[in-house]
Every structure is written in C-alpha cells, then in structure tokens.
Design a protein around this motif. Sequence first.
Motif, short mmCIF file in Angstrom:
data_model
loop_
_atom_site.label_atom_id
_atom_site.label_comp_id
_atom_site.label_asym_id
_atom_site.label_seq_id
_atom_site.Cartn_x
_atom_site.Cartn_y
_atom_site.Cartn_z
N VAL A 164 11.92 -8.50 -1.09
CA VAL A 164 11.35 -7.77 0.14
C VAL A 164 10.21 -8.46 0.59
N THR A 165 8.94 -9.10 -0.44
CA THR A 165 7.93 -9.59 0.31
C THR A 165 8.21 -11.52 0.55
N VAL A 166 9.39 -11.96 -0.24
CA VAL A 166 10.32 -13.57 0.49
C VAL A 166 10.49 -13.19 1.45
N ALA A 167 11.24 -11.44 2.10
CA ALA A 167 12.38 -11.49 3.28
C ALA A 167 11.34 -11.61 4.12
N PHE A 168 9.98 -11.37 3.92
CA PHE A 168 9.52 -10.42 5.38
C PHE A 168 8.54 -11.70 5.49
N ALA A 219 0.66 -1.24 0.20
CA ALA A 219 -0.08 -0.14 0.05
C ALA A 219 1.35 1.36 -0.11
N SER A 220 1.98 0.93 -0.10
CA SER A 220 2.42 2.05 0.22
C SER A 220 4.23 2.04 -1.14
N LEU A 221 5.56 1.57 -0.67
CA LEU A 221 6.26 1.69 -1.10
C LEU A 221 7.36 0.63 -2.70
N ALA A 222 5.84 -0.14 -2.63
CA ALA A 222 5.89 -1.07 -3.85
C ALA A 222 5.54 -0.64 -5.04
N ALA A 223 4.66 0.36 -4.61
CA ALA A 223 4.48 1.77 -6.01
C ALA A 223 6.15 1.94 -6.58
N TYR A 224 7.13 2.02 -5.82
CA TYR A 224 8.23 2.87 -6.52
C TYR A 224 9.66 1.90 -6.28
N HIS A 225 8.87 0.83 -5.79
CA HIS A 225 9.87 -0.62 -6.30
C HIS A 225 10.15 -0.89 -7.78
N PRO A 226 11.11 -1.57 -8.31
CA PRO A 226 10.67 -2.82 -9.32
C PRO A 226 10.55 -3.76 -9.30
N TRP A 227 10.26 -4.67 -9.75
CA TRP A 227 9.15 -6.12 -9.52
C TRP A 227 10.56 -6.79 -8.55
N ILE A 228 12.11 -6.99 -9.25
CA ILE A 228 12.42 -7.64 -8.38
C ILE A 228 12.36 -7.02 -6.60
N ILE A 229 12.60 -6.62 -6.91
CA ILE A 229 13.39 -5.52 -5.30
C ILE A 229 11.11 -5.95 -4.43
N ARG A 230 10.63 -6.02 -5.43
CA ARG A 230 9.54 -6.38 -4.03
C ARG A 230 8.99 -7.32 -4.45
N ARG A 231 9.70 -8.55 -5.30
CA ARG A 231 9.88 -9.94 -4.80
C ARG A 231 10.40 -10.29 -4.21
#
Length: 214
Positions: free
Chosen positions: A158-162, A144-156
């Motif tokens: 990060v969400t795995v790390a969570f 709902a916040s930072l993901a919109a500003y990160h490329p797909w590879i970073i989003r992926r």
Amino acid sequence: MGDLESDFNLKVVLVSFKQCLNEKEEVLLDHYLAGWRGLVRFLNSLGAIFSFISKDVTTKLQIMERLCSGPQQEHYSSLQSMVAYEVGNRLVDLERRSQHPDSGCRTVLRLHRALRWLQLFLEGLRTSPEDARTAVLCTDSYNASLAAYHPWIIRRAVTVAFCTLPTRKVFLEAMNVGSPEQAVEMLGEALPFIERVYDVSQKLYTEHSLLNLP
C-alpha cells in the motif's frame, strides 16, 4: 458508470454525514451507508490505486444493505439499535470469526476504521500547502489508522502504491465542487460532521468492548 462518477461531488457526502446523527446522536445507518457510497465514488474516480479500499468497502456496504433490508431490519435503523440487538442476542463473534462472521457490528467496525483513514487524509489535504506531497499525506494517515490492522506485506504494498498518487490539486479537483480553493472550503464544512460521526461510533464501540472484533 462514467456518468455516475461525473455527478459525484463532495456536497453529496457532506449532506449524508450531516444527516447521519439524529437529535439523540444516534448514527442513522441509511445516511451512513449513503455517505460511504459517495466516498467510494470519490475513491473510484481517482483510479485503481484505491481499489484495495473501495472494493473492501463495497463488499461491506452490500452486507449492511442486506441486513438493513432483511427480516430483522427494524433493528438496523441506527448503529445503536444494531449494537444493542446483536450484542443482546449474541450475534457477534467476540473472539474469533465463527458463527457470525459477517455481523453488522464487525462489518461497520471495518467501515469505521476506513472512515478514520479518509478523515485524516482529507484533513491533511485541506490543511497542507499547495506543494504538499499526497503520498506523504496518505501514508501518514494510513499509518495512523488502518495500518495497525493490516499484515506487513499489505502495509508495504500500500505504501509503495501511494507513491504514484496524483497531486494535491488533482485530488481537490476530483471533488467536483469548483476550484481547489472551493474544495478546501467545502472540506472545512464536511469534515467536522464526519469526525463527529466517527467519535460517536468510537464511543459506542468502546462502551461495548467491540473495537477489536476478529
């Protein structure tokens, strides 16, 4: 460093963000940066998982500290005075990073976006049941916040790390304000101040068309 981390408690952040706004609702940068330093200590106390945020935030804080203590420091007392000065003197790259890649406006915008993620995540911790999965809370806040500003590879990544995040109880204890129940109560006091600072900043950036600085 260990001693510094151990003295962290949420009250420090609460006081900084409470003092952030003056009577004219200007965001005072010294308190804003102090609040962020407290939030970085909180993130660091939870281990390396949040380093992708805390390292970037620390770099941004260093840029702002230089501006706030530099030759033009009188223009960097508040977010409002900084925006007026930088926009008025064309010190902001509006379309692409070129002459002013580390302007105060761009730097605070990155902190502003990260603050929204933390505000949403902490609110999720405050209102969720004891058995809530922090991975889900953190991912929802990120999306709902930072993901919109990160490329797909970073989003992926990060969400795995969570998925390896500690439990809600561990997060609440890391705030160092007593029991989980006391931490929840403290969040209830702190988050409205953080939200107000975010809203005032968001309005200012919207008015000056600065929300999408490259």
